[in-house]
Write a protein that holds these residues in place. Structure first.
Motif, PDB file in Angstrom:
ATOM      1  N   GLN A   1       8.891   9.807   0.698  1.00 52.54           N
ATOM      2  CA  GLN A   1       9.210  11.169   1.325  1.00 52.54           C
ATOM      3  C   GLN A   1       7.698  11.848   1.594  1.00 52.54           C
ATOM      4  O   GLN A   1       7.610  12.463   2.424  1.00 52.54           O
ATOM      5  N   ASP A   2       6.685  11.627   1.050  1.00 51.97           N
ATOM      6  CA  ASP A   2       5.350  12.493   1.214  1.00 51.97           C
ATOM      7  C   ASP A   2       4.598  11.606   2.021  1.00 51.97           C
ATOM      8  O   ASP A   2       3.872  12.466   2.742  1.00 51.97           O
ATOM      9  N   VAL A   3       4.394  10.517   2.041  1.00 54.42           N
ATOM     10  CA  VAL A   3       3.443   9.663   2.429  1.00 54.42           C
ATOM     11  C   VAL A   3       3.463   9.019   3.980  1.00 54.42           C
ATOM     12  O   VAL A   3       2.684   9.299   4.804  1.00 54.42           O
ATOM     13  N   GLY A   4       4.806   8.572   3.817  1.00 53.38           N
ATOM     14  CA  GLY A   4       4.928   7.965   5.136  1.00 53.38           C
ATOM     15  C   GLY A   4       5.950   6.829   5.231  1.00 53.38           C
ATOM     16  O   GLY A   4       6.587   6.524   4.114  1.00 53.38           O
ATOM     17  N   SER A   5       6.041   5.876   6.252  1.00 43.71           N
ATOM     18  CA  SER A   5       6.805   4.951   6.043  1.00 43.71           C
ATOM     19  C   SER A   5       6.253   3.646   6.685  1.00 43.71           C
ATOM     20  O   SER A   5       5.324   3.763   7.432  1.00 43.71           O
ATOM     21  N   ALA A   6       6.703   2.323   6.467  1.00 47.46           N
ATOM     22  CA  ALA A   6       6.308   1.473   7.020  1.00 47.46           C
ATOM     23  C   ALA A   6       7.456   0.110   7.212  1.00 47.46           C
ATOM     24  O   ALA A   6       8.252   0.127   6.396  1.00 47.46           O
ATOM     25  N   VAL A  21       0.892  -1.266   0.055  1.00 49.23           N
ATOM     26  CA  VAL A  21       0.030  -0.043   0.218  1.00 49.23           C
ATOM     27  C   VAL A  21       0.904   1.055  -0.046  1.00 49.23           C
ATOM     28  O   VAL A  21       0.704   2.079  -0.729  1.00 49.23           O
ATOM     29  N   LEU A  22       2.048   1.045   1.020  1.00 49.17           N
ATOM     30  CA  LEU A  22       2.846   2.345   0.745  1.00 49.17           C
ATOM     31  C   LEU A  22       3.855   2.222  -0.315  1.00 49.17           C
ATOM     32  O   LEU A  22       4.235   3.217  -0.846  1.00 49.17           O
TER      33      LEU A  22
END
Lengths: 400, 400
Positions: B329-334, B302-303
């Motif tokens: 960079q923009d959305v997040g990390s997992a 998804v990421l």
């Protein structure tokens, strides 16, 4: 903010509100879902809003710290829906004590048994408030009655966006009834639901007090079909014995049932005076098993497809039968015969199969009744027993 | 022609062959299905053919009079699928004694319990014959082995019609094995099925006789994915203990199983020498539960969707774990962590999530094994136990 809840509860509620998230938001924040955690009540709420339709749900959670944040809806939903069952912890960057965290940007960290997801969020204050109705009328309806009303009307709305009010369902609230009506100009569906008790906002708060003299006794509004399809979905999650409160004023309607709230703007414009289209008396009546007729019409529709979608009904009072026929020049011909209870004289009458099939599907009783006068005047379909529904179709001219 | 059969039998067989009817026939007769009735054997056969893929089925019926007619496939199928269960009679206009029938035009009348459908047909002689293979090799395979071979290879074919042979599955027939291979240029899937016994056409007819010396010992051909998807569907109707005979020559293959026959042209062009891509030995091995890894990869995808679809594997030999990470960079990390059996040194390696997910879904065992040498050389996924399948993916360069 810090809270712990179950994956299933978060997932169910997120999927529900997600449907009000616009696929192409006019403003970035509308692509988010607003998450609010309330430590005092140990409740979490989720809100989505496209400026026309708003959806809000709430559920129990273990809330350690209050807070609110707007989270990218699709990303959040896609991750949560793929998580295994079990507890999920959500914590925003304000309450985190990460040493290497970028403290300037707002983010939320989701921790499940197997992994950790950190998502960039937006300030909850940028998220628009859902509309509130201060005054206005309130009607309480059993979930089941509302589902029946929607099921019997929604299908007949127009899909043509240029037809404005016809893309919605018209609700007429009266002393002790709620009427649903929909028409796309070719057919009309009307469902009357009884037992609705309109009350003014005031009398709702004091249930002992009878409705005051100045209570508005009738109110009309037209609700977008899209809103009502979401309402149907929301009601699917309720117990059929639950009650939904409809609260409305000019331009706005709110449905509140259990932990779910749906707000919607209403459609502008004068709804057609549909009651005058329904004939007061009929010279001919035909009672027939619904499913049997539906199957026959669906089969014969295969050939009717090839010829303007018209099926001819040969209603024979003597033989107490209906013969359905389609004849095409190129492809072939078909005939289906059914027995029926025919009152009045024999008649040949033709219909558009699509409108006929829609109506036969929406009526839910095992037997139904056709009422008609002539081959060129409106025909009414009604259920025999069951709810009070009227489906009007215009016959089609027979060309031999 | 006159015959009586059950709705369910006619419907099942018609839906099956209907899939070989082209949606836009290059010649009108190809939009039909050929119905043949054989009074001597009390059998009815149905045939459809788009000049590349041909499907034929046969079933028992009460045949009163021989005959053959081509019937518009969609119309015939749409009507039959909507008929109630029970007997159906089919009679063509040549054997009918209707006084008002247009004797010049060919038609067929279908009579069921409730209605009668008359369809215009075409002369059966206009319908092209399905290809026959006179000589050529025959291989017999259990249905189950064929299903496994297709399941483990079809997904890896290319959907890009300009890539010619890569849009098919390559079959390599050898003395006692049949190998399925598919690649779209990014990944490769190979399944080996044992116990196939190739026989020459002659030795098939005389089963006592051993395969003669001059039997071709190896044969290769590439079959269009579309054909094989229809074959999968056809096999779904067979018992898994049944046997399918594969008969082939240059340019053509025929699958015959039970009452079903599928013919297909093969794809022209040299198939890539894929065996040389598979490394002979490996410095590192990781054994891991398949479903658990698949779920983790699907979540983290998804990421990864937001960043070139790349997921990084941090394989830790000391901790015996795999950490999956995505950072955008923009959305997040997992991050997802899984325990695994790691042999060899620790390594960081990255993959395209799509190719990884496809492979993890196609492998069917509960545990699987990664085999690799370095972060920039081919990686092999194989099932632990179960069938002999090899899935090769190229790692992606890690950009930090």
């Amino acid at each position: 903010m810090k809270l712990t809840c179950t994956q299933s509860e978060l997932n169910t509620n997120l999927s529900l509100v997600n449907r009000a998230v616009p696929s192409r938001p006019t403003h970035p924040v509308l692509g988010n879902v607003l998450l609010k955690a309330d430590a005092e009540n140990q409740r979490v709420s989720l809100t989505a809003f496209d400026l026309s339709l708003g959806l809000q749900t709430s559920f129990n959670a273990n809330v350690e710290a209050d807070g609110a944040i707007a989270i990218p809806a699709k990303l959040f939903n896609d991750i949560v829906s793929r998580l295994p069952e079990g507890d999920i912890t959500l914590e925003d960057s304000l309450s985190e004590a990460e040493s290497d965290a970028d403290t300037e940007s707002l983010s939320i960290t989701l921790t499940s048994t197997s992994g950790q997801y950190k998502m960039r969020g937006m300030n909850s204050e940028d998220f628009p408030e859902l509309p509130q109705i201060e005054d206005g009328m309130v009607v309480k309806l059993p979930v089941e009655a509302l589902i029946e009303g929607l099921r019997g009307s929604l299908f007949a709305t127009s899909a043509d966006e240029t037809k404005q009010v016809l893309t919605g369902v018209h609700l007429m609230v009266q002393e002790d009834s709620l009427e649903f009506a929909a028409t796309d100009g070719h057919r009309l569906a009307v469902v009357e639901t009884l037992n609705a008790k309109p009350t003014s906002e005031e009398s709702q708060e004091d249930e002992e007090k009878p409705a005051s003299e100045d209570t508005i006794s009738s109110f009309e509004l037209t609700v977008p079909a899209r809103t009502l399809r979401e309402l149907e979905r929301m009601l699917g999650l309720s117990e059929s014995s639950d009650t939904v409160a409809l609260q409305f004023e000019v331009g706005q309607i709110i449905f509140q049932g259990g932990n779910h709230r749906l707000t919607s703007r209403t459609l502008e414009g004068q709804y057609p005076a549909y009651r005058q289209l329904i004939p007061g008396q009929f010279q001919r009546q035909v009672a027939i098993p619904r499913r049997q007729l539906l199957s026959a019409v669906e089969r014969i529709a295969v050939l009717a497809d090839q010829k303007n979608n018209i099926v001819k009904f040969d209603i024979d009072a003597q033989a107490q039968t209906i013969d359905l026929t389609v004849e095409t020049q190129d492809v072939g011909s078909a005939r289906e015969s059914l027995s029926a209870q025919v009152t009045g004289e024999s008649i040949e009458i033709a219909f558009n199969v699509k409108y006929l099939i829609d109506g036969l599907k929406a009526l839910s009783t095992s037997d139904i009744q056709f009422q008609m006068n002539a081959a060129n005047t409106p025909v009414i379909l009604t259920p025999l027993g069951g709810l009070k529904m009227t489906y009007l179709i215009m016959p089609v001219q027979i060309r031999d």
